[in-house]
Write an enzyme that holds these catalytic residues in place. Structure first.
Site, short mmCIF file in Angstrom:
data_model
loop_
_atom_site.label_atom_id
_atom_site.label_comp_id
_atom_site.label_asym_id
_atom_site.label_seq_id
_atom_site.Cartn_x
_atom_site.Cartn_y
_atom_site.Cartn_z
N LYS A 110 0.79 -17.92 -5.30
CA LYS A 110 2.25 -18.04 -5.12
C LYS A 110 2.85 -18.96 -6.19
CE LYS A 110 3.25 -16.50 -0.52
NZ LYS A 110 2.04 -16.53 0.29
N LYS A 190 -2.57 -0.10 -4.04
CA LYS A 190 -2.57 -0.54 -2.64
C LYS A 190 -1.14 -0.45 -2.07
CE LYS A 190 -3.06 -4.65 0.16
NZ LYS A 190 -2.30 -5.76 0.42
N LYS A 193 4.48 -3.87 0.56
CA LYS A 193 5.93 -4.09 0.43
C LYS A 193 6.29 -4.53 -0.98
CE LYS A 193 6.32 -7.33 3.45
NZ LYS A 193 5.02 -7.25 4.11
P1 ADP Z 1 2.16 -6.37 2.37
O1 ADP Z 1 1.11 -6.24 1.29
O2 ADP Z 1 2.95 -5.12 2.56
O3 ADP Z 1 3.04 -7.60 2.16
P2 ADP Z 1 0.90 -8.03 4.32
O4 ADP Z 1 0.28 -8.85 3.22
O5 ADP Z 1 2.00 -8.63 5.13
O6 ADP Z 1 1.38 -6.62 3.71
O7 ADP Z 1 -0.28 -7.55 5.26
C1 ADP Z 1 -0.34 -7.73 6.66
C2 ADP Z 1 -1.67 -7.17 7.13
O8 ADP Z 1 -1.80 -5.76 6.82
C3 ADP Z 1 -2.89 -7.85 6.51
O9 ADP Z 1 -3.86 -8.01 7.52
C4 ADP Z 1 -3.38 -6.87 5.45
O10 ADP Z 1 -4.78 -6.97 5.27
C5 ADP Z 1 -2.99 -5.51 6.04
N1 ADP Z 1 -2.62 -4.56 4.95
C6 ADP Z 1 -1.50 -4.59 4.20
N2 ADP Z 1 -1.47 -3.57 3.30
C7 ADP Z 1 -2.62 -2.88 3.48
C8 ADP Z 1 -3.17 -1.70 2.86
N3 ADP Z 1 -2.54 -1.06 1.88
N4 ADP Z 1 -4.36 -1.27 3.30
C9 ADP Z 1 -5.02 -1.92 4.30
N5 ADP Z 1 -4.54 -3.02 4.93
C10 ADP Z 1 -3.36 -3.51 4.53
#
Ligand code: ADP
Ligand code: TRP
Length: 321
Positions: A110, A190, A193
């Site tokens: 970050k 991947k 968001k």
């Molecule tokens: P983002 O990447 O959209 O910000 P987060 O970091 O808030 O998502 O992820 C919240 C949860 O969802 C975590 O436990 C993360 O491991 C899982 N997660 C997020 N994106 C994926 C993905 N593309 N495939 C598998 N698990 C995911």
């Protein structure tokens, strides 16, 4: 066995979140005593918007209940409904070496991205340790991105027990969800968001259809033979379709005369159908928001009773009583 997991209310949930975290969390309720919480204190490190925070917490609870979390089997509560956790975090801060936190990747990432860090962001892993230790959790299923935070938790627990010569804390077992593949996004990276490549679980029909139509493919024409093993549509289709349906699509790819438009239509249909019962349940839940509040409250009371007991022991141990 007590299983605990938490999620930050960081926005609208997408199908990467669903397969990576929600589905395994919901399954946890059948494997032991499941505690599940929405990490709103953690969100304050990056989200200084009160109404947005309230809205997101409510939506996470709503979406989890819609997707099958059963309050008769598992607890789902707001982190901040158990304020004892911040007291424990303070006590743990006082035994946590600064160097341990300076090495945390998520903090360093970050900062590298230009985020101006506050003290809460720096101490994030200590609050996470408090979340886990206060409930004497045995198993904490998390994604790979949280592995280091869990190691920090174990280090802190071991240090505390040693320093005070008493096994107050259970050393939690790490269980990294290796089996959960990374769900690809519309562009093949991947799904996240932050990459703007998501398909929302509870998006409107038109939105989901239009997103599916944006899945990136190569430029082969309708008649061409296509390779299912490298196609993003097939990768997503596999998450939702039966093995027979997948085989049928793969055969069509290899036969030619099956365009990406057809495959996208099939993908849209399985996604839409897969979440249909959850959408229905979500509508029902939305008709009575007070039910969600009551689930959060009842769960928090139960969790708080466990936390209060640990805190009595901790205060006694460190000399605050
Ligand atoms: P983002 O990447 O959209 O910000 P987060 O970091 O808030 O998502 O992820 C919240 C949860 O969802 C975590 O436990 C993360 O491991 C899982 N997660 C997020 N994106 C994926 C993905 N593309 N495939 C598998 N698990 C995911
Ligand atoms: N840091 C976790 C995440 O961003 C959320 C979290 C906070 C958590 N406290 C926890 C997860 C305790 C497991 C256990 O995904």
């Amino acid at each position: 066995m007590r299983i605990l997991s938490g999620i930050q209310p960081s926005g609208t949930l997408h199908i990467g979140n669903y397969f990576g975290m929600m589905k395994p969390s919901v399954e946890m309720q059948n494997n032991g005593e499941a505690f599940f919480f929405i990490a709103d204190y953690h969100s304050l490190t990056t989200l200084p918007d009160p109404s947005e925070l309230r809205k997101r917490v409510f939506n996470v609870a709503l979406d989890f209940l819609a997707c099958g979390l059963d309050p008769a089997k598992a607890l789902i509560f707001r982190q901040s409904d158990v304020p004892e956790v911040t007291e424990l975090a303070w006590i743990l801060n006082c035994i946590t070496p600064i160097g341990l936190l300076e090495r945390a990747h998520s903090y360093k990432d970050k900062v590298a991205k230009g985020f101006s860090p506050n003290t809460g962001l720096f101490a994030y892993p200590v609050l996470m340790a408090a979340d886990i230790l206060i409930y004497k959790s045995h198993v904490v299923p998390v994604g790979k991105d949280q592995k280091q935070h869990l190691e920090i938790t174990r280090d802190i627990a071991i240090k505390f027990n040693q320093q005070y010569g008493k096994d107050v804390f259970v050393i939690p077992e790490e269980r990294i969800r290796e089996e959960v593949a990374v769900v690809p996004g519309l562009d093949g990276q991947k799904m996240s968001k932050s990459y703007n490549n998501t398909i929302e679980i509870f998006g409107k029909e038109k939105e989901i259809r239009s997103k599916v139509m944006k899945v990136v493919t190569d430029s082969k024409g309708l008649e061409d033979i296509k390779d299912p093993s490298t196609c993003n549509i097939v990768a997503l289709y596999k998450l939702f379709a039966s093995p027979e349906q997948v085989k049928e699509m793969e055969d069509k790819y290899r036969a030619g005369n099956y365009g990406y438009g057809h495959a996208k239509q099939a993908l849209f249909e399985v996604i839409w159908e897969y979440f249909a019962p959850y959408r229905k349940r979500r509508e029902e839940l939305l008709a009575d928001p007070s039910y969600i509040e009551s689930v959060l409250k009842t769960s928090a009371e139960k969790a708080r009773a466990v936390a209060a007991k640990t805190m009595d022991e901790v205060r006694q141990t460190v000399g605050l009583r």
